[in-house]
Design an enzyme around this catalytic site. Structure first.
Site, mmCIF file in Angstrom:
data_model
loop_
_atom_site.group_PDB
_atom_site.id
_atom_site.type_symbol
_atom_site.label_atom_id
_atom_site.label_comp_id
_atom_site.label_asym_id
_atom_site.label_seq_id
_atom_site.Cartn_x
_atom_site.Cartn_y
_atom_site.Cartn_z
ATOM 1 N N GLU A 199 0.876 -1.166 0.000
ATOM 2 C CA GLU A 199 0.000 0.000 0.000
ATOM 3 C C GLU A 199 0.920 1.225 0.000
ATOM 4 O OE1 GLU A 199 -2.806 0.216 3.214
ATOM 5 O OE2 GLU A 199 -3.536 2.161 2.514
ATOM 6 N N LYS A 255 4.431 0.822 9.465
ATOM 7 C CA LYS A 255 4.571 2.081 8.730
ATOM 8 C C LYS A 255 4.004 3.237 9.533
ATOM 9 C CE LYS A 255 3.008 0.198 4.885
ATOM 10 N NZ LYS A 255 2.518 -0.049 3.522
ATOM 11 N N ARG A 261 5.018 -12.852 9.881
ATOM 12 C CA ARG A 261 5.674 -11.603 9.524
ATOM 13 C C ARG A 261 6.997 -11.508 10.257
ATOM 14 N NH1 ARG A 261 2.132 -7.591 9.409
ATOM 15 N NH2 ARG A 261 3.610 -5.911 9.729
#
Ligand code: ATP
Ligand code: MG
Length: 570
Positions: free
Chosen positions: A40, A274, A264
């Site tokens: 994204e 982020k 992850r």
């Protein structure tokens, strides 16, 4: 590392994704595989994304498939072209080339048509409830949800309202399109999930063309399907989304992409979101996205990490099915392994202290020889000028040292690396008692390669004062003081754990070879900087701030692991 992470090296056993892919190819399920990396564009990529990039591109390379870069740009308010550019730059720098570049927004029309198809099949409806009503109607993990009063609208009414939603007739938040699945489904995500919401916002690519935007769950799988992605790899938290991913594909009868989840990447002493990284940047707690202390790809690049070092790290981390936290020292180990083999050796003296050799002729200049890289005999030798005035590190002298101090002390001897043995005869101080200079004598018989070798306990590095060049050196430590940032109590703020000593700027002297590299630093993917070792200090690279007049060097990592041993698992 966990037991379920992959081993490394050519002989390591297959990780679970490789097993799946091999099986699929053997059974002829696909002719070749297609993966994708779907960021994204709402921030800069971090080392966790690097793991995902190496995995997706790596699998396609290994099995002769291809990888698309797809920007998941379904959230117009948070996204920006600046991020799109930085993401592309980072992937290229890491050494990967995507087959096609796509944007979820390229598919808005198709997604919209498919939504109409689901409406016509009686599988989607327009809900006029408020956000809060929808939330409450979902029920809980233990109680079923309740059906919306708008759930049984006619197909015609739903189709009409959805068209008018698109045409901008309704304000933000007034209506949503929901999939009609099962309000008492044990998986909460299957209780009539929202597919579209109204957002009157400008999109960085589609401008004002759209005022309805698809939700992640409706967009992602359909984009995968359009691109005929065979293996859609994402992180573990999406496993509960998989039934929904499959439901849309099944009901739309489109290419059956499949989703697979892996753990992850988490790393000790840092954060990997982020949102948090953006907060650090915005609050000025670090010096931008590419601050060398940041776990961002551009930060690691600026610090001096190499693409191959990061790829090796990704390989070493392996592919786990359970969440874990990787010790940051593994990342340092990977870059250190590489640089040990490739980095030319140079000299730098931090916080220099002058040494005057009182028995060495004032005008004399001779050259000592040292290997450019002892790990690489082909690299040859380098000359090191020697004169009567030298610099040594202030830390390498102690006036009143403890027992085990083997470096220089009053009356004591030490070897100058690649040079003579010196003895400290006199300590010179200023009016405030600060040591300004040492007067020493050198032993002319002690030059390496001449006469008989005499050994003394300590060896220190040095520079000829006349040849030394002033520089700034930036020494980094971990960004946070807490190893397991994921475990900090909820009432605390992660910013309270910032390490106040994470950046130390030191005055230094460097040799002319290092100084010659000072102006070679260009930000971006075409980074050709030479990484060097400053002997005894670590691996370094010129920072982007560096100029020939004022060289600035970043420490990439120390020569040895300095903090792994102190790490205790909670
Ligand atoms: P963040 O939570 O840091 O904001 P994100 O998952 O929202 O990250 P995306 O841009 O959606 O960021 O991620 C792109 C791809 O990178 C996704 O496939 C995602 O699963 C993967 N990814 C993100 N963070 C990690 C991580 N820490 N380890 C491995 N893969 C990751
Ligand atoms: Mg995301």
């Amino acid at each position: 590392m966990n037991g379920d992470t992959a081993q490394t090296g050519p002989e390591r056993s297959l990780n679970f994704l490789e097993e799946i892919i091999q099986e699929d190819l053997t059974q002829g399920k696909y002719k070749s595989i297609v993966t994708r990396f779907p960021p994204e564009p709402n921030g800069y990529l971090h080392i966790g994304h690097a793991k995902s990039i190496c995995l997706n591109f790596g699998l396609a390379l290994k099995y002769g498939g291809k990888t698309n870069l797809r920007f998941d740009d379904t959230n117009p308010t948070k996204e920006d072209i600046e991020y799109v550019d930085s993401i592309k730059e980072d992937i290229l720098w890491l050494g990967f080339r995507w087959a096609d570049e796509f944007y979820a927004s390229d598919y808005f029309e198709q997604l919209y048509q498919w939504a109409h198809m689901l409406i016509r099949k009686g599988l989607a409806y327009i809900d006029d409830q408020t956000q809060e009503e929808i939330r409450l109607g979902r029920g809980t993990v233990t109680t079923p949800g309740t059906e919306s009063p708008f759930r049984n609208r006619s197909v015609e009414e739903n189709a009409d309202l959805f068209t008018r939603m698109r045409n901008g007739e309704f304000p933000d938040g007034s209506r949503v399109l929901r999939a009609k699945i099962d309000m008492s489904h044990p998986n909460m995500l299957m209780r009539d999930p929202i597919m579209y919401r109204i957002i009157h916002a400008e999109h960085h690519r589609t401008g004002n063309k759209w005022c309805i935007y698809p939700m992640y769950d409706y967009a992602h799988g359909q984009c995968d399907s359009i691109e005929q992605i065979t293996h859609s790899i994402c992180t573990l938290e999406f496993d509960v989304h998989r039934p929904l991913y499959d439901w849309f594909i099944e009901k739309l009868e489109i290419f059956p992409s499949r989703q697979y989840e892996f753990a992850r990447l988490n790393i000790t002493y840092t954060v990997m979101s982020k949102r948090k990284l953006l907060e650090l940047v915005k609050a000025g707690l670090v010096n931008g996205w590419d601050d060398p202390r940041m776990p961002t790809i551009c930060g690691l690049r600026r610090r001096g990490y190499t693409p191959s070092g990061i790829r090796l790290f990704s390989e070493k981390v392996g592919v786990a099915k359970r969440d874990n936290v990787i010790d940051i020292s593994l990342m340092e180990w990977c870059i250190r392994e590489e640089l040990n083999k490739t980095a030319p050796r140079c000299m730098a003296v931090l916080d220099p202290l002058k040494v005057v050799l009182i028995n060495y002729p004032r005008e004399k200049e001779e050259y000592m020889t040292a290997p450019v890289n002892p790990e690489d005999p082909q690299a040859g030798e380098r000359p090191i000028p020697f004169t009567n005035e030298l610099y040594i590190e202030r830390d390498d002298f102690m006036e009143d040292p403890p027992k085990k101090f083997f470096r220089l002390r009053p009356g004591g001897e030490v070897r100058l690396k690649y040079g003579y043995i010196i003895r400290c005869d006199k300590v010179i101080k200023d009016n405030e008692g600060n040591i300004t200079e040492l007067h020493c004598t050198y032993d002319p018989e002690s030059k390496p390669g001449t006469g008989t070798w005499r050994s003394v306990k300590g060896t220190i590095h040095w520079l000829s004062a006349a040849h030394a060049i002033q520089a700034e050196v930036r020494l980094f430590d971990k960004l946070f003081t807490e190893p397991y940032m994921g475990n900090i109590p909820e009432e605390k703020d992660y910013r309270d754990f910032l390490n106040p000593g994470s950046l130390r700027t030191v005055k230094a002297c460097i040799d002319n070879h290092a100084a010659g590299l000072a102006n070679k630093a260009v930000p971006g993917k075409d980074d050709t900087r030479t990484r060097i070792q400053f002997e005894r200090l670590g691996y370094f690279v010129a920072d982007y701030d560096s100029t020939p007049e004022r060289p600035v060097f970043n420490r990439i990592c120390t020569l040895k692991d300095t903090f792994a041993k102190t790490l205790k698992r909670p």
